[in-house]
Design a protein around this motif. Sequence first.
Motif, PDB file in Angstrom:
ATOM      1  N   LEU A   1     -13.002  45.702 -15.741  1.00 22.38           N
ATOM      2  CA  LEU A   1     -14.116  46.312 -15.301  1.00 22.38           C
ATOM      3  C   LEU A   1     -15.148  47.282 -16.949  1.00 22.38           C
ATOM      4  N   CYS A   2     -15.707  46.869 -15.986  1.00 22.72           N
ATOM      5  CA  CYS A   2     -17.164  46.908 -16.843  1.00 22.72           C
ATOM      6  C   CYS A   2     -17.173  48.998 -17.165  1.00 22.72           C
ATOM      7  N   THR A   3     -16.774  49.316 -18.674  1.00 20.36           N
ATOM      8  CA  THR A   3     -16.671  50.806 -19.070  1.00 20.36           C
ATOM      9  C   THR A   3     -16.827  51.042 -20.073  1.00 20.36           C
ATOM     10  N   PRO A   4     -17.221  51.952 -21.060  1.00 22.22           N
ATOM     11  CA  PRO A   4     -17.387  52.499 -22.638  1.00 22.22           C
ATOM     12  C   PRO A   4     -15.671  52.363 -22.941  1.00 22.22           C
TER      13      PRO A   4
ATOM     14  N   LEU B   1      -7.986  45.254 -17.134  1.00 22.04           N
ATOM     15  CA  LEU B   1      -8.727  45.988 -18.570  1.00 22.04           C
ATOM     16  C   LEU B   1      -9.894  46.645 -18.391  1.00 22.04           C
ATOM     17  N   SER B   2     -10.843  46.888 -19.330  1.00 23.99           N
ATOM     18  CA  SER B   2     -11.998  47.464 -19.378  1.00 23.99           C
ATOM     19  C   SER B   2     -12.509  48.140 -21.534  1.00 23.99           C
ATOM     20  N   GLU B   3     -13.338  48.799 -21.417  1.00 24.53           N
ATOM     21  CA  GLU B   3     -13.379  49.130 -22.355  1.00 24.53           C
ATOM     22  C   GLU B   3     -14.066  47.801 -23.126  1.00 24.53           C
ATOM     23  N   PHE B   4     -15.772  47.696 -22.801  1.00 25.31           N
ATOM     24  CA  PHE B   4     -16.362  46.535 -22.670  1.00 25.31           C
ATOM     25  C   PHE B   4     -16.961  46.649 -24.359  1.00 25.31           C
ATOM     26  N   PRO B   5     -17.068  47.792 -25.293  1.00 26.16           N
ATOM     27  CA  PRO B   5     -17.631  47.490 -25.987  1.00 26.16           C
ATOM     28  C   PRO B   5     -16.312  46.687 -27.125  1.00 26.16           C
ATOM     29  N   GLU B   6     -15.022  47.437 -26.676  1.00 28.56           N
ATOM     30  CA  GLU B   6     -13.530  46.549 -27.814  1.00 28.56           C
ATOM     31  C   GLU B   6     -13.517  45.659 -26.757  1.00 28.56           C
ATOM     32  N   LEU B   7     -14.635  44.407 -26.735  1.00 29.57           N
ATOM     33  CA  LEU B   7     -13.855  43.328 -26.375  1.00 29.57           C
ATOM     34  C   LEU B   7     -14.730  42.179 -27.283  1.00 29.57           C
ATOM     35  N   CYS B   8     -15.844  43.116 -28.103  1.00 29.46           N
ATOM     36  CA  CYS B   8     -16.692  42.349 -28.967  1.00 29.46           C
ATOM     37  C   CYS B   8     -15.970  41.715 -29.650  1.00 29.46           C
ATOM     38  N   GLY B   9     -16.590  40.491 -29.921  1.00 29.99           N
ATOM     39  CA  GLY B   9     -16.194  39.002 -30.772  1.00 29.99           C
ATOM     40  C   GLY B   9     -14.650  37.842 -30.055  1.00 29.99           C
ATOM     41  N   VAL B  10     -14.253  38.653 -29.231  1.00 32.28           N
ATOM     42  CA  VAL B  10     -13.618  38.147 -27.930  1.00 32.28           C
ATOM     43  C   VAL B  10     -13.290  37.302 -26.294  1.00 32.28           C
ATOM     44  N   GLU B  11     -15.542  37.107 -26.290  1.00 31.00           N
ATOM     45  CA  GLU B  11     -16.060  37.031 -25.275  1.00 31.00           C
ATOM     46  C   GLU B  11     -15.467  35.927 -25.079  1.00 31.00           C
ATOM     47  N   GLN B  12     -15.928  34.603 -25.728  1.00 33.17           N
ATOM     48  CA  GLN B  12     -16.033  33.805 -25.270  1.00 33.17           C
ATOM     49  C   GLN B  12     -14.559  33.678 -25.001  1.00 33.17           C
ATOM     50  N   GLU B  13     -13.085  33.354 -25.152  1.00 32.11           N
ATOM     51  CA  GLU B  13     -11.723  33.799 -25.117  1.00 32.11           C
ATOM     52  C   GLU B  13     -11.971  33.905 -23.846  1.00 32.11           C
ATOM     53  N   LEU B  14     -12.309  35.027 -23.081  1.00 32.81           N
ATOM     54  CA  LEU B  14     -12.351  35.765 -21.998  1.00 32.81           C
ATOM     55  C   LEU B  14     -13.299  35.279 -20.883  1.00 32.81           C
ATOM     56  N   SER B  15     -14.447  34.893 -21.226  1.00 34.42           N
ATOM     57  CA  SER B  15     -15.444  34.216 -20.882  1.00 34.42           C
ATOM     58  C   SER B  15     -14.481  32.664 -19.563  1.00 34.42           C
ATOM     59  N   ASP B  16     -13.940  31.446 -20.687  1.00 37.93           N
ATOM     60  CA  ASP B  16     -13.730  30.539 -20.074  1.00 37.93           C
ATOM     61  C   ASP B  16     -12.063  30.955 -19.669  1.00 37.93           C
TER      62      ASP B  16
END
Length: 554
Positions: free
Chosen positions: A445-448, A351-366
């Motif tokens: 994966l960190c990508t645009p 799963l990539s596209e880090f700008p499109e993970l804005c707002g769900v960081e807490q769930e993914l980091s947990d």
Amino acid sequence: MEKEKLEFLQIHPKDNVLVALRDLPVGYSLKFQGKDIVLKRRVAAKHKFTIDALEKDDEIYMYGVLVGKVNEPLEMGELLDVNNLRHAADDFKLGNRKLEWTKPDVSAFQGRTFRGFHRSNGTVGTANYWLVIPLVFCENRNVLTLKSALEEKLGYQVESKDYSDEVDELITRYKGGASINDLLAVDFSAARANKESKRLFPNVDGVKFLNHDMGCGGTRMDSDALCGLLAGYITHPNVAGATVLSLGCQHAQASILKAEIAKRDPDFNKPLFVFEQQFEGTEQELMQKAIKSTFTGLMEANKQEREEAGLDKLCIGLECGGSDGFSGISANPALGFLSDMMVTMGGSVILSEFPELCGVEQELSDRCIDEATAEKFIHLMRTYNAKAEADGSGFYMNPSPGNIRDGLITDAIKSAGAAKKGGTSPVAAVIDYPELANGPGLNLLCTPGNDVESTTAEVAAGANIVLFTTGLGTPTGNPIAPVIKIASNSKVYNKMNDAIDLNCGTVIDGEETIEEAAHKILEYVISVASGDRIAKAVQLGQDDFIPWRRGVSL
């Protein structure tokens, strides 16, 4: 038994908005949770309306997370739009591990295999390609010259329609005195059949000629990243060998490329031919050596044949582009279910596209497997967004006009739906661009968010097949990995089925469940991975390849 076709949907119990599943007229009346809601305006399919009356700055929740705040008081049943809603997302920090998840039933796919190309390092390709790539943009012309010399002669030219017959028809009618209206009314329905190429090397799926505008003149960080990206393609399981053209004096040196190859595959033993023009001399000497070496390399590659492999040898890239308001409730959750299936069976997903993970960081980091992995994810997200903010374009600027028009008003709304592609399994690894990310489990994966830059990076990271969801229609592919495109709604699938492989609009239409759609997609993946079916992007020769300059790209 016929499945119920809904007119609206609450995605998560915490949500205070409903999504219209079809166009709802002004004055439309509905009952929800004991409330009588009357729409104040027409709500087009994919858009959202309020469940309760709201005050200015009240929060809006979708997918169970904060996605925005309202700019003005809103009545119950009011349409959300760009004027009354602005982006907002919860902050995030290192939290407790939340690794419990429910594994899906995969009994229908236990013991299933696909027929792929086994490599000496244990990976398995879903295709067998030869690469011709430049280390610097100065060699783009020579790469294209090689393409002109080799592609058609070897039987790899894509016989796409060039539309010259249509132009001939218009010229003939124009010379005959046809008016502008006459020409606009001409019917071009008679299509020519594609000619079937006869390949000289039947076990080689193609020779792919990549071009780019990097390698020198930019930062050393960009040229080093380019070498890492190209090394990812050369060591990729779908690649049998490569011819590399170098000028000689550029930042992206052949020695850096070889070091990056060794980093990814210490026992690398594929045929690799590197030619430096400043060393070889004349263009003729360079090209003749490159042609001879490439031809002999293809002879070796043609000796490889497909053999059975377990589904755990699949590494699936998860991508979306041209998303709409249905992407997060049909195609993306279907990929999420498939992602959980692959993880359960020991496979890899990216799963990539880090700008499109804005707002769900807490769930993914947990969900990260340990604190070190979570901290890496948090660091990459904060650093990337800070760079974007410094350049005047934070993550909140990510939604495109097409996204907004079709219901994705804020980045947080878009992100919450995009993240559904990653399912619910723990995050096994967080990988920075352009590193390898094909370990078992869910990889971040960190990508645009840029479709082609992200797909290019996922393949370099090891994805041997890419699943690409779209709600608006996106004609794109990749040179070496099949890109299977999946529609979020039936309208775009029916309209663009020359470029889109599968339809998850069936979920919206009430014809299929998310689980049934995921099973359908995985069956299609197996057939493509085995070479029994050709993805539309491959048929159309959509070989999009864009390296990421590590500046800001959303």
